[in-house]
Design a protein around this motif. Structure first.
Motif, mmCIF file in Angstrom:
data_model
loop_
_atom_site.group_PDB
_atom_site.id
_atom_site.type_symbol
_atom_site.label_atom_id
_atom_site.label_comp_id
_atom_site.label_asym_id
_atom_site.label_seq_id
_atom_site.Cartn_x
_atom_site.Cartn_y
_atom_site.Cartn_z
ATOM 1 N N ALA A 171 28.467 -14.436 135.389
ATOM 2 C CA ALA A 171 28.018 -14.285 136.774
ATOM 3 C C ALA A 171 28.675 -15.328 137.669
ATOM 4 C CB ALA A 171 26.492 -14.403 136.848
ATOM 5 N N TYR A 172 28.718 -16.564 137.192
ATOM 6 C CA TYR A 172 29.323 -17.641 137.991
ATOM 7 C C TYR A 172 30.782 -17.336 138.313
ATOM 8 C CZ TYR A 172 31.202 -22.210 139.273
ATOM 9 O OH TYR A 172 31.839 -23.236 139.931
ATOM 10 N N TRP A 173 31.577 -17.017 137.286
ATOM 11 C CA TRP A 173 33.018 -16.877 137.497
ATOM 12 C C TRP A 173 33.377 -15.603 138.253
ATOM 13 C CZ3 TRP A 173 35.567 -21.022 137.580
ATOM 14 C CH2 TRP A 173 35.311 -22.069 136.705
ATOM 15 N N PHE A 204 46.260 -4.179 132.017
ATOM 16 C CA PHE A 204 45.384 -4.941 131.118
ATOM 17 C C PHE A 204 45.033 -4.143 129.860
ATOM 18 C CE2 PHE A 204 44.444 -6.233 135.534
ATOM 19 C CZ PHE A 204 44.888 -7.555 135.461
ATOM 20 N N LYS A 205 45.968 -3.341 129.382
ATOM 21 C CA LYS A 205 45.669 -2.450 128.250
ATOM 22 C C LYS A 205 45.179 -3.214 127.021
ATOM 23 C CE LYS A 205 49.718 -0.547 128.253
ATOM 24 N NZ LYS A 205 50.862 0.334 127.890
ATOM 25 N N LYS A 206 45.677 -4.433 126.822
ATOM 26 C CA LYS A 206 45.226 -5.217 125.669
ATOM 27 C C LYS A 206 43.733 -5.532 125.744
ATOM 28 C CE LYS A 206 49.632 -7.494 124.645
ATOM 29 N NZ LYS A 206 50.340 -8.817 124.543
ATOM 30 N N ASP A 207 43.218 -5.700 126.967
ATOM 31 C CA ASP A 207 41.804 -6.046 127.132
ATOM 32 C C ASP A 207 40.877 -4.904 126.727
ATOM 33 O OD1 ASP A 207 42.988 -8.263 128.183
ATOM 34 O OD2 ASP A 207 41.968 -8.202 130.115
ATOM 35 N N PHE A 208 41.396 -3.676 126.796
ATOM 36 C CA PHE A 208 40.559 -2.507 126.494
ATOM 37 C C PHE A 208 40.614 -2.108 125.021
ATOM 38 C CE2 PHE A 208 41.627 -2.175 131.033
ATOM 39 C CZ PHE A 208 40.350 -2.211 131.556
ATOM 40 N N LYS A 209 41.354 -2.855 124.232
ATOM 41 C CA LYS A 209 41.393 -2.603 122.796
ATOM 42 C C LYS A 209 40.233 -3.344 122.139
ATOM 43 C CE LYS A 209 46.355 -1.733 122.448
ATOM 44 N NZ LYS A 209 47.645 -2.152 121.835
ATOM 45 N N VAL A 210 39.084 -2.708 122.212
ATOM 46 C CA VAL A 210 37.853 -3.309 121.694
ATOM 47 C C VAL A 210 37.414 -2.557 120.442
ATOM 48 C CG1 VAL A 210 35.460 -3.910 122.218
ATOM 49 C CG2 VAL A 210 37.185 -3.935 124.044
ATOM 50 N N ASP A 211 37.126 -3.298 119.378
ATOM 51 C CA ASP A 211 36.654 -2.706 118.110
ATOM 52 C C ASP A 211 37.601 -1.629 117.607
ATOM 53 O OD1 ASP A 211 34.390 -4.328 118.209
ATOM 54 O OD2 ASP A 211 33.280 -2.864 119.404
ATOM 55 N N GLY A 212 38.903 -1.906 117.710
ATOM 56 C CA GLY A 212 39.900 -0.977 117.186
ATOM 57 C C GLY A 212 40.182 0.223 118.070
ATOM 58 N N ARG A 262 39.096 -13.354 131.605
ATOM 59 C CA ARG A 262 39.593 -12.456 130.557
ATOM 60 C C ARG A 262 39.300 -13.006 129.164
ATOM 61 N NH1 ARG A 262 45.636 -10.916 131.444
ATOM 62 N NH2 ARG A 262 45.145 -9.463 129.751
ATOM 63 N N LYS A 263 39.274 -14.327 129.052
ATOM 64 C CA LYS A 263 39.020 -14.936 127.742
ATOM 65 C C LYS A 263 37.559 -14.836 127.324
ATOM 66 C CE LYS A 263 42.988 -18.012 127.542
ATOM 67 N NZ LYS A 263 43.486 -19.394 127.343
ATOM 68 N N LEU A 264 36.692 -14.421 128.239
ATOM 69 C CA LEU A 264 35.293 -14.218 127.873
ATOM 70 C C LEU A 264 35.105 -12.926 127.074
ATOM 71 C CD1 LEU A 264 33.544 -15.414 131.165
ATOM 72 C CD2 LEU A 264 33.586 -16.570 128.955
ATOM 73 N N GLY A 265 36.167 -12.103 127.022
ATOM 74 C CA GLY A 265 36.176 -10.967 126.103
ATOM 75 C C GLY A 265 35.396 -9.741 126.523
ATOM 76 N N ASP A 266 35.146 -9.574 127.824
ATOM 77 C CA ASP A 266 34.427 -8.390 128.312
ATOM 78 C C ASP A 266 35.327 -7.637 129.292
ATOM 79 O OD1 ASP A 266 32.709 -6.493 129.463
ATOM 80 O OD2 ASP A 266 30.981 -7.827 129.329
ATOM 81 N N PRO A 267 35.954 -6.531 128.858
ATOM 82 C CA PRO A 267 36.893 -5.820 129.732
ATOM 83 C C PRO A 267 36.258 -5.274 131.002
ATOM 84 C CG PRO A 267 36.388 -4.502 127.785
ATOM 85 C CD PRO A 267 35.810 -5.861 127.555
ATOM 86 N N ARG A 268 34.940 -5.189 131.044
ATOM 87 C CA ARG A 268 34.271 -4.662 132.229
ATOM 88 C C ARG A 268 34.443 -5.574 133.444
ATOM 89 N NH1 ARG A 268 28.272 -3.933 130.222
ATOM 90 N NH2 ARG A 268 28.769 -6.079 129.586
ATOM 91 N N ASN A 317 44.583 -16.653 139.836
ATOM 92 C CA ASN A 317 45.156 -16.318 138.530
ATOM 93 C C ASN A 317 44.480 -17.100 137.415
ATOM 94 O OD1 ASN A 317 47.010 -14.278 138.917
ATOM 95 N ND2 ASN A 317 48.754 -15.639 139.216
ATOM 96 N N GLU A 318 44.202 -18.378 137.659
ATOM 97 C CA GLU A 318 43.562 -19.203 136.636
ATOM 98 C C GLU A 318 42.164 -18.696 136.327
ATOM 99 O OE1 GLU A 318 45.842 -23.428 137.599
ATOM 100 O OE2 GLU A 318 43.941 -22.963 138.580
ATOM 101 N N LEU A 319 41.425 -18.326 137.367
ATOM 102 C CA LEU A 319 40.076 -17.804 137.147
ATOM 103 C C LEU A 319 40.109 -16.506 136.356
ATOM 104 C CD1 LEU A 319 39.222 -20.018 139.104
ATOM 105 C CD2 LEU A 319 37.826 -18.334 140.316
ATOM 106 N N GLU A 320 41.060 -15.633 136.699
ATOM 107 C CA GLU A 320 41.110 -14.326 136.036
ATOM 108 C C GLU A 320 41.645 -14.416 134.614
ATOM 109 O OE1 GLU A 320 42.798 -9.767 136.714
ATOM 110 O OE2 GLU A 320 43.492 -11.395 138.023
ATOM 111 N N HIS A 321 42.820 -15.037 134.459
ATOM 112 C CA HIS A 321 43.522 -14.967 133.176
ATOM 113 C C HIS A 321 43.123 -16.052 132.183
ATOM 114 C CE1 HIS A 321 45.862 -11.841 134.989
ATOM 115 N NE2 HIS A 321 46.347 -12.654 135.911
ATOM 116 N N LYS A 322 42.778 -17.237 132.684
ATOM 117 C CA LYS A 322 42.456 -18.335 131.777
ATOM 118 C C LYS A 322 40.964 -18.472 131.503
ATOM 119 C CE LYS A 322 46.554 -21.112 132.874
ATOM 120 N NZ LYS A 322 47.053 -22.442 133.334
ATOM 121 N N ILE A 323 40.151 -17.825 132.351
ATOM 122 C CA ILE A 323 38.697 -17.959 132.166
ATOM 123 C C ILE A 323 38.038 -16.598 131.933
ATOM 124 C CG2 ILE A 323 36.530 -18.719 133.210
ATOM 125 C CD1 ILE A 323 38.155 -20.825 134.751
#
Length: 237
Positions: free
Chosen positions: A79-81, A197-205, A132-138, A124-130
């Motif tokens: 929520a914060y980010w 961001f196709k890599k982000d949507f590769k969840v659970d195979g 996206r790394k939280l692992g929720d493509p939504r 860019n830092e907020l999106e790509h370094k923080i």
């Protein structure tokens, strides 16, 4: 009977801790500004944000002074980010207003123009370094790049209690929005977000197609035409 000093100190420390914990979840200022200046369909009144700039800058101060810590839950951190990304995108636009597109600004996502906890950051830092790394493509359907083809700006603040349901709703709404994705029995033209961001949507195979089908009312299967929609970078006002 007097209360021992040590107990008083413990109580003061506990109350102080509780207050700080409550403060880190308080996005009320941002919520109020959004309700006033963003329509239900995501149209942004940038001139309105400029009129309400004193409240907006109060919120920037809040963000800068209360960065997430390791003790925060994933929901609190998300929520914060997300709020920070959207709020600072608004700042970027009003600092350069009027303009027709965010792309009229030189290096809009790479420029470091705001501080959090005394450290300069870029979008860019907020999106790509923080985020996206939280692992929720939504998250891609909650953060906004101030452009028409982006997911709409939600006119409420994200909080720990609403972020999961909000992400689910915003993702479903975006995928089924014909202005941003065309998914019919004959034709599939989806947002370039699913390519970038196709890599982000590769969840659970699974892949982006499986992710889309989870939310789309029309499933992607044997459509005759598939591709990506042209991205409209015009300002979302």
């Amino acid at each position: 009977m007097k209360t021992p000093k040590i107990i008083v100190l413990v109580l003061i420390t506990f109350i102080s801790f509780q207050t700080k914990a409550q403060q880190k979840l308080d996005h009320a200022i941002w919520d109020q500004i959004l309700l006033i200046n963003v329509s239900e369909d995501g149209k942004v009144d940038y001139k309105g944000f400029m009129r309400d700039s004193s409240q907006l800058y109060q919120y920037f101060t809040y963000l800068s002074d209360n960065p997430p810590t390791a003790s925060w839950s994933k929901e609190e951190t998300l929520a914060y980010w997300i709020n920070a990304y959207n709020a600072y995108t608004i700042k970027l636009i009003i600092d350069n207003y009027p303009l027709k597109s965010i792309k009229d600004i030189k290096d809009p996502w790479g420029r470091q123009f705001f501080k959090i906890n005394g450290v300069l950051h870029s979008l860019n830092e907020l999106e790509h370094k923080i985020l996206r790394k939280l692992g929720d493509p939504r998250i891609h359907f909650a953060i906004n790049c101030a452009s028409f083809s982006c997911p709409i700006v939600w006119n409420r603040a994200f909080t720990a209690s609403n972020v999961d349901n909000a992400l689910e709703t915003l993702t479903k709404n975006f995928i089924n929005d014909p202005k941003r994705n065309t998914i019919t029995e004959e034709v599939v033209e989806v947002s370039k977000i699913f390519s970038w961001f196709k890599k982000d949507f590769k969840v659970d195979g699974e892949d982006a197609k499986a992710f889309i089908n989870k939310y789309s009312t029309v499933k992607i299967d044997k459509q005759k035409k598939k591709g990506y929609k042209k991205y409209d970078w015009s300002l979302n006002e």
